[in-house]
Motif scaffolding. Structure first.
Motif, short mmCIF file in Angstrom:
data_model
loop_
_atom_site.label_atom_id
_atom_site.label_comp_id
_atom_site.label_asym_id
_atom_site.label_seq_id
_atom_site.Cartn_x
_atom_site.Cartn_y
_atom_site.Cartn_z
N PRO A 13 0.83 -1.20 0.00
CA PRO A 13 0.00 0.00 0.00
C PRO A 13 0.87 1.26 0.00
CG PRO A 13 0.10 -0.92 2.20
CD PRO A 13 0.85 -1.87 1.30
N ASN A 14 0.39 2.28 -0.68
CA ASN A 14 1.11 3.56 -0.72
C ASN A 14 0.14 4.67 -1.06
OD1 ASN A 14 3.35 5.30 -0.71
ND2 ASN A 14 3.57 5.11 -2.91
N PRO A 15 -0.05 5.65 -0.20
CA PRO A 15 0.43 5.80 1.17
C PRO A 15 -0.38 4.92 2.11
CG PRO A 15 -0.95 7.66 0.61
CD PRO A 15 -0.86 6.79 -0.62
N THR A 16 0.13 4.79 3.33
CA THR A 16 -0.52 3.96 4.35
C THR A 16 -0.10 4.45 5.72
OG1 THR A 16 -0.95 1.67 5.01
CG2 THR A 16 1.32 2.21 4.34
N THR A 17 -0.35 3.66 6.75
CA THR A 17 0.08 3.98 8.11
C THR A 17 0.90 2.79 8.65
OG1 THR A 17 -1.86 3.00 9.15
CG2 THR A 17 -2.01 5.33 8.55
N PRO A 18 1.76 3.02 9.63
CA PRO A 18 2.49 1.90 10.24
C PRO A 18 1.53 0.84 10.82
CG PRO A 18 3.50 3.96 10.90
CD PRO A 18 2.23 4.31 10.16
N GLU A 19 0.43 1.30 11.37
CA GLU A 19 -0.55 0.39 11.94
C GLU A 19 -1.11 -0.56 10.87
OE1 GLU A 19 -4.26 0.85 14.97
OE2 GLU A 19 -4.18 2.28 13.29
N TYR A 55 9.72 2.55 4.13
CA TYR A 55 8.74 3.64 4.07
C TYR A 55 9.31 4.84 4.81
CZ TYR A 55 4.93 0.60 2.43
OH TYR A 55 4.13 -0.24 1.69
N GLU A 56 8.83 6.03 4.46
CA GLU A 56 9.22 7.24 5.18
C GLU A 56 7.96 7.98 5.63
OE1 GLU A 56 11.42 9.80 2.61
OE2 GLU A 56 9.91 9.75 1.03
N PHE A 57 8.08 8.68 6.75
CA PHE A 57 6.95 9.46 7.26
C PHE A 57 6.69 10.65 6.33
CE2 PHE A 57 8.09 7.19 11.13
CZ PHE A 57 6.84 6.84 11.61
N LEU A 58 5.42 10.89 6.05
CA LEU A 58 5.03 11.99 5.17
C LEU A 58 4.61 13.23 5.94
CD1 LEU A 58 2.97 9.95 2.56
CD2 LEU A 58 5.37 10.66 2.43
N THR A 59 4.36 13.07 7.24
CA THR A 59 3.93 14.19 8.09
C THR A 59 4.77 14.19 9.35
OG1 THR A 59 2.27 12.88 9.27
CG2 THR A 59 1.55 13.96 7.23
N ASP A 60 4.52 15.15 10.22
CA ASP A 60 5.23 15.23 11.50
C ASP A 60 4.68 14.24 12.52
OD1 ASP A 60 6.92 17.20 10.59
OD2 ASP A 60 5.60 18.82 11.26
N ASP A 61 3.58 13.59 12.22
CA ASP A 61 2.98 12.60 13.11
C ASP A 61 3.72 11.27 12.95
OD1 ASP A 61 1.42 10.98 14.66
OD2 ASP A 61 -0.41 11.18 13.45
N HIS A 62 4.59 10.95 13.90
CA HIS A 62 5.38 9.71 13.83
C HIS A 62 4.80 8.63 14.74
CE1 HIS A 62 9.28 11.54 12.01
NE2 HIS A 62 8.18 12.01 11.44
N CYS A 64 1.72 5.50 15.30
CA CYS A 64 1.27 4.41 14.46
C CYS A 64 0.18 4.83 13.48
CB CYS A 64 0.78 3.24 15.31
SG CYS A 64 -0.68 3.61 16.29
N GLU A 65 -0.38 6.02 13.67
CA GLU A 65 -1.44 6.50 12.79
C GLU A 65 -0.95 7.58 11.82
OE1 GLU A 65 -4.50 7.63 15.50
OE2 GLU A 65 -5.09 5.55 15.88
N GLY A 66 0.34 7.89 11.84
CA GLY A 66 0.90 8.87 10.92
C GLY A 66 1.01 8.31 9.51
N MET A 67 0.89 9.16 8.51
CA MET A 67 0.96 8.71 7.13
C MET A 67 2.41 8.45 6.72
SD MET A 67 -2.07 8.34 6.11
CE MET A 67 -1.76 8.02 4.40
N ILE A 68 2.61 7.33 6.03
CA ILE A 68 3.93 6.98 5.50
C ILE A 68 3.80 6.66 4.02
CG2 ILE A 68 4.90 6.16 7.68
CD1 ILE A 68 4.26 3.30 6.82
N GLY A 69 4.90 6.87 3.30
CA GLY A 69 4.93 6.59 1.86
C GLY A 69 6.06 5.63 1.54
N LEU A 70 5.84 4.80 0.55
CA LEU A 70 6.83 3.83 0.12
C LEU A 70 8.03 4.55 -0.49
CD1 LEU A 70 7.50 0.83 -0.20
CD2 LEU A 70 6.31 0.89 -2.40
N ARG A 71 9.20 4.25 0.03
CA ARG A 71 10.44 4.90 -0.43
C ARG A 71 11.26 3.98 -1.32
NH1 ARG A 71 15.03 6.89 3.76
NH2 ARG A 71 16.69 7.14 2.26
N ALA A 72 11.33 2.69 -0.96
CA ALA A 72 12.11 1.73 -1.74
C ALA A 72 11.60 0.32 -1.47
CB ALA A 72 13.59 1.82 -1.37
N ALA A 73 11.74 -0.54 -2.48
CA ALA A 73 11.42 -1.96 -2.33
C ALA A 73 12.49 -2.75 -3.08
CB ALA A 73 10.03 -2.26 -2.88
N SER A 74 12.85 -3.88 -2.52
CA SER A 74 13.93 -4.67 -3.11
C SER A 74 13.50 -5.27 -4.45
CB SER A 74 14.37 -5.78 -2.16
OG SER A 74 13.30 -6.65 -1.89
N GLY A 75 14.41 -5.24 -5.40
CA GLY A 75 14.17 -5.85 -6.70
C GLY A 75 14.54 -7.33 -6.71
#
Length: 91
Positions: A13-19, A55-62, A64-75
């Motif tokens: 999923p992208n974006p998503t939450t840690p939860e 994933y990296e945090f997209l907002t200042d909310d770090h 479990c409910e903060g938004m995160i975005g996919l940064r990298a995935a292994s090939g």
């Protein structure tokens, strides 16, 4: 691997939450300012079947409910979840 390819191949999923990630996969860790995970899928008998993602945090909310975005995935796929997490931590 591109973000779109990883989203389709590994169903990330992208974006998503840690939860949300923790509900889908059991190997999810907060590592500094990013979230790393190891996922598992069936890739055929006796074939590597673990992948890593960061994933990296997209907002200042770090929380479990903060938004995160996919940064990298292994090939490449790994033989175990430890190598997948190690790859994700280096991203």
């Amino acid at each position: 691997m591109t973000i779109n390819e990883a989203m389709k191949k590994y169903r990330l999923p992208n974006p998503t939450t840690p939860e949300d990630l923790e509900c889908r996969w059991s190997k999810v860790l907060t590592f500094g300012d990013k979230i790393v995970m190891a996922g598992h899928f069936y890739n055929g008998m006796n074939k590597p079947c673990y992948f890593g993602a960061a994933y990296e945090f997209l907002t200042d909310d770090h929380t479990c409910e903060g938004m995160i975005g996919l940064r990298a995935a292994s090939g490449v796929e790994f033989e175990d979840d430890g190598h997948a997490i190690a790859w994700a931590m280096q991203q």
